[in-house]
Design an enzyme around this catalytic site. Sequence first.
Site, PDB file in Angstrom:
ATOM      1  N   HIS A 205       0.865  -1.283   0.055  1.00 48.01           N
ATOM      2  CA  HIS A 205      -0.058  -0.047   0.041  1.00 48.01           C
ATOM      3  C   HIS A 205       0.809   1.391   0.073  1.00 48.01           C
ATOM      4  O   HIS A 205       0.048   2.333  -0.179  1.00 48.01           O
ATOM      5  CB  HIS A 205      -0.975   0.059   1.211  1.00 48.01           C
ATOM      6  CG  HIS A 205      -0.163   0.202   2.501  1.00 48.01           C
ATOM      7  ND1 HIS A 205       0.166  -0.930   3.215  1.00 48.01           N
ATOM      8  CD2 HIS A 205       0.023   1.489   3.162  1.00 48.01           C
ATOM      9  CE1 HIS A 205       0.682  -0.323   4.274  1.00 48.01           C
ATOM     10  NE2 HIS A 205       0.892   0.927   4.388  1.00 48.01           N
TER      11      HIS A 205
HETATM   12  C1  UD1 Z   1      -2.208   5.570   5.799  1.00 45.57           C
HETATM   13  C2  UD1 Z   1      -0.760   6.111   6.393  1.00 45.57           C
HETATM   14  C3  UD1 Z   1       0.246   5.127   6.172  1.00 45.57           C
HETATM   15  C4  UD1 Z   1      -0.009   3.809   6.803  1.00 45.57           C
HETATM   16  C5  UD1 Z   1      -1.481   3.211   6.047  1.00 45.57           C
HETATM   17  C6  UD1 Z   1      -1.961   2.139   7.071  1.00 45.57           C
HETATM   18  C7  UD1 Z   1      -0.500   8.875   6.276  1.00 45.57           C
HETATM   19  C8  UD1 Z   1       0.307   9.633   5.356  1.00 45.57           C
HETATM   20  N1  UD1 Z   1      -0.259   7.339   5.695  1.00 45.57           N
HETATM   21  O1  UD1 Z   1      -1.815   5.574   4.205  1.00 45.57           O
HETATM   22  O2  UD1 Z   1       1.570   5.738   6.928  1.00 45.57           O
HETATM   23  O3  UD1 Z   1       0.921   2.975   6.427  1.00 45.57           O
HETATM   24  O4  UD1 Z   1      -2.241   4.407   6.548  1.00 45.57           O
HETATM   25  O5  UD1 Z   1      -2.948   1.469   6.384  1.00 45.57           O
HETATM   26  O6  UD1 Z   1      -1.058   8.819   7.385  1.00 45.57           O
HETATM   27  N2  UD1 Z   1      -9.355   4.980   1.886  1.00 45.57           N
HETATM   28  C9  UD1 Z   1     -10.551   4.432   1.757  1.00 45.57           C
HETATM   29  N3  UD1 Z   1     -11.279   4.125   2.987  1.00 45.57           N
HETATM   30  C10 UD1 Z   1     -10.655   4.000   4.110  1.00 45.57           C
HETATM   31  C11 UD1 Z   1      -9.204   4.868   4.097  1.00 45.57           C
HETATM   32  C12 UD1 Z   1      -8.678   5.064   3.106  1.00 45.57           C
HETATM   33  O7  UD1 Z   1     -11.195   4.315   0.596  1.00 45.57           O
HETATM   34  O8  UD1 Z   1     -11.098   3.801   5.248  1.00 45.57           O
HETATM   35  C13 UD1 Z   1      -8.760   5.309   0.576  1.00 45.57           C
HETATM   36  C14 UD1 Z   1      -9.143   6.916   0.285  1.00 45.57           C
HETATM   37  O9  UD1 Z   1      -9.371   6.778  -1.230  1.00 45.57           O
HETATM   38  C15 UD1 Z   1      -7.838   7.507   0.538  1.00 45.57           C
HETATM   39  C16 UD1 Z   1      -6.691   6.389   0.200  1.00 45.57           C
HETATM   40  O10 UD1 Z   1      -7.244   5.209   0.730  1.00 45.57           O
HETATM   41  O11 UD1 Z   1      -7.784   8.596  -0.198  1.00 45.57           O
HETATM   42  C17 UD1 Z   1      -5.413   6.606   0.990  1.00 45.57           C
HETATM   43  O12 UD1 Z   1      -5.864   6.732   2.581  1.00 45.57           O
HETATM   44  P1  UD1 Z   1      -4.818   7.817   3.523  1.00 45.57           P
HETATM   45  O13 UD1 Z   1      -5.445   7.290   4.931  1.00 45.57           O
HETATM   46  O14 UD1 Z   1      -4.752   9.175   3.080  1.00 45.57           O
HETATM   47  O15 UD1 Z   1      -3.620   6.942   3.188  1.00 45.57           O
HETATM   48  P2  UD1 Z   1      -3.022   5.481   3.456  1.00 45.57           P
HETATM   49  O16 UD1 Z   1      -2.682   5.046   2.208  1.00 45.57           O
HETATM   50  O17 UD1 Z   1      -4.266   4.593   4.022  1.00 45.57           O
HETATM   51  N1  UDP Z   2      -3.531  -6.180   9.094  1.00 46.43           N
HETATM   52  C1  UDP Z   2      -4.572  -6.452   9.212  1.00 46.43           C
HETATM   53  N2  UDP Z   2      -5.556  -6.714   8.077  1.00 46.43           N
HETATM   54  C2  UDP Z   2      -5.105  -6.728   6.872  1.00 46.43           C
HETATM   55  C3  UDP Z   2      -3.620  -6.121   6.637  1.00 46.43           C
HETATM   56  C4  UDP Z   2      -2.904  -5.906   7.980  1.00 46.43           C
HETATM   57  O1  UDP Z   2      -5.264  -6.740  10.426  1.00 46.43           O
HETATM   58  O2  UDP Z   2      -5.917  -7.073   5.705  1.00 46.43           O
HETATM   59  C5  UDP Z   2      -2.750  -5.649  10.168  1.00 46.43           C
HETATM   60  C6  UDP Z   2      -1.425  -6.106  10.181  1.00 46.43           C
HETATM   61  O3  UDP Z   2      -1.289  -7.455  11.084  1.00 46.43           O
HETATM   62  C7  UDP Z   2      -0.696  -5.224  11.190  1.00 46.43           C
HETATM   63  C8  UDP Z   2      -1.287  -3.869  10.641  1.00 46.43           C
HETATM   64  O4  UDP Z   2      -2.601  -4.278  10.224  1.00 46.43           O
HETATM   65  O5  UDP Z   2      -0.933  -5.509  12.476  1.00 46.43           O
HETATM   66  C9  UDP Z   2      -0.354  -3.002   9.831  1.00 46.43           C
HETATM   67  O6  UDP Z   2      -1.074  -2.012   9.286  1.00 46.43           O
HETATM   68  P1  UDP Z   2      -0.788  -1.430   7.654  1.00 46.43           P
HETATM   69  O7  UDP Z   2      -0.017  -2.537   7.066  1.00 46.43           O
HETATM   70  O8  UDP Z   2      -1.770  -0.927   7.159  1.00 46.43           O
HETATM   71  O9  UDP Z   2       0.133  -0.056   8.073  1.00 46.43           O
HETATM   72  P2  UDP Z   2       1.606   0.023   8.413  1.00 46.43           P
HETATM   73  O10 UDP Z   2       2.056  -0.730   9.467  1.00 46.43           O
HETATM   74  O11 UDP Z   2       2.377  -0.046   7.024  1.00 46.43           O
HETATM   75  O12 UDP Z   2       1.727   1.616   8.805  1.00 46.43           O
END
Ligand code: UD1
Ligand code: UDP
Length: 362
Positions: A205
Amino acid sequence: MKAALVVGARPNFMKVSPLMRELRRRGKAETLLVHTGQHYDENMSKIFFQDLQLPEPDIYLGVGSGSHAEQTAKVMVAFAIIMEKQRPDLIIVVGDVNSTLSCSLVGAKMRIPVAHVEAGLRSFDLDMPEEINRMVTDILSRFCFTTSPEAEVNLKREGVGEDRIFFVGNIMIDSLLYYLEKTERSTILEELGLTPGNYILVTLHRPSNVDDPDELRALFEVLNSLATRLPVVFPVHPRTRKMIDSAVPPIVSAADFRLIEPVGYLDFIKAMRHSRMVITDSGGIQEETTVLGIPCLTVRNNTERPITVEMGTNVLVGTDPREVEREASRILQSDPGKHDVPPLWDGKTAGRIADILERYFS
Ligand code: UD1
Ligand code: UDP
């Protein structure tokens, strides 16, 4: 002590849950759980409240998605209003997402002490938005709670005084160890028709991997190729889903390559624990595979968690698809090697944090 605990995005829930449980068990602190709403889909947020036995948030800010500036600013405005009313003695933030940055900025400007759990991690890569969030949060925090020894070195280099640094271990591993037995009750493997030890689990992601359609397609070619050898299961993050939906031509060709929706914590840990290998760019998953002893290929050029590589299971493979395929093949042909668990990744981190906070506020 009145403490506001902040959650916003998926990787925050498993870090706040153990601390919430510990503070409530001790009964000495009043807690206020604030959910910023950065992540809001049921399977990116609500499911974790059930799986991790988190109480309903006291306050839901509902900020949702947006540009970095928009999201950061919206959280700040909404969070400041709540902090003005509630006036806690402490704001506890975790990890490195935009919500972490926003709430620590609000705390610092209102002169409310901030505690950062998972402080001092550095990838030294400012192309990662998380690196900026981590640096700013740490510089503003009264308590920098660290997961590994190199974090202290990073913090001191940036001028954080020793009196603000506390090596407490990895709180994410508190959740992992607390729920590990329970995850065995998950039926995800049966539902997906998977045999333990005989499939690859994937998550991707990071914007650097998924936001460019060409790079995403190239990585999918590798995954398709691996899926001709053993099943590949990929719970797709919403950011990645958007890109997959707009990528042409069809991105999945191998029969045993399954794209599924993101799954809950208990299902994911079960799927990870029994996989042959994990391919990921997640921060937290590098740590969880380290403790579980599962080979992990990290599709990034750097990691803010180098200790996971030193311990033996995590390989920082870079983002070149040919390298990813080569390294994956090597792992599939070899026995899982020796691995170690870093110091203080023992399930007791929340207790250590609570001890420090109790001492400070008494
Ligand atoms: C965010 C964090 C990243 C983390 C990740 C974990 C920041 C800058 N990034 O990235 O560090 O590793 O979460 O998962 O804070 N969206 C949905 N539904 C949701 C949430 C997001 O559809 O519930 C979609 C939206 O289109 C949104 C995109 O995902 O624009 C990105 O979401 P955002 O929270 O901005 O960043 P992540 O890529 O999720
Ligand atoms: N995780 C989860 N379901 C999923 C993918 C990840 O429960 O489908 C959990 C994973 O075990 C870990 C956390 O989400 O505990 C990691 O989150 P993510 O990879 O979104 O964020 P990051 O750690 O990169 O910030």
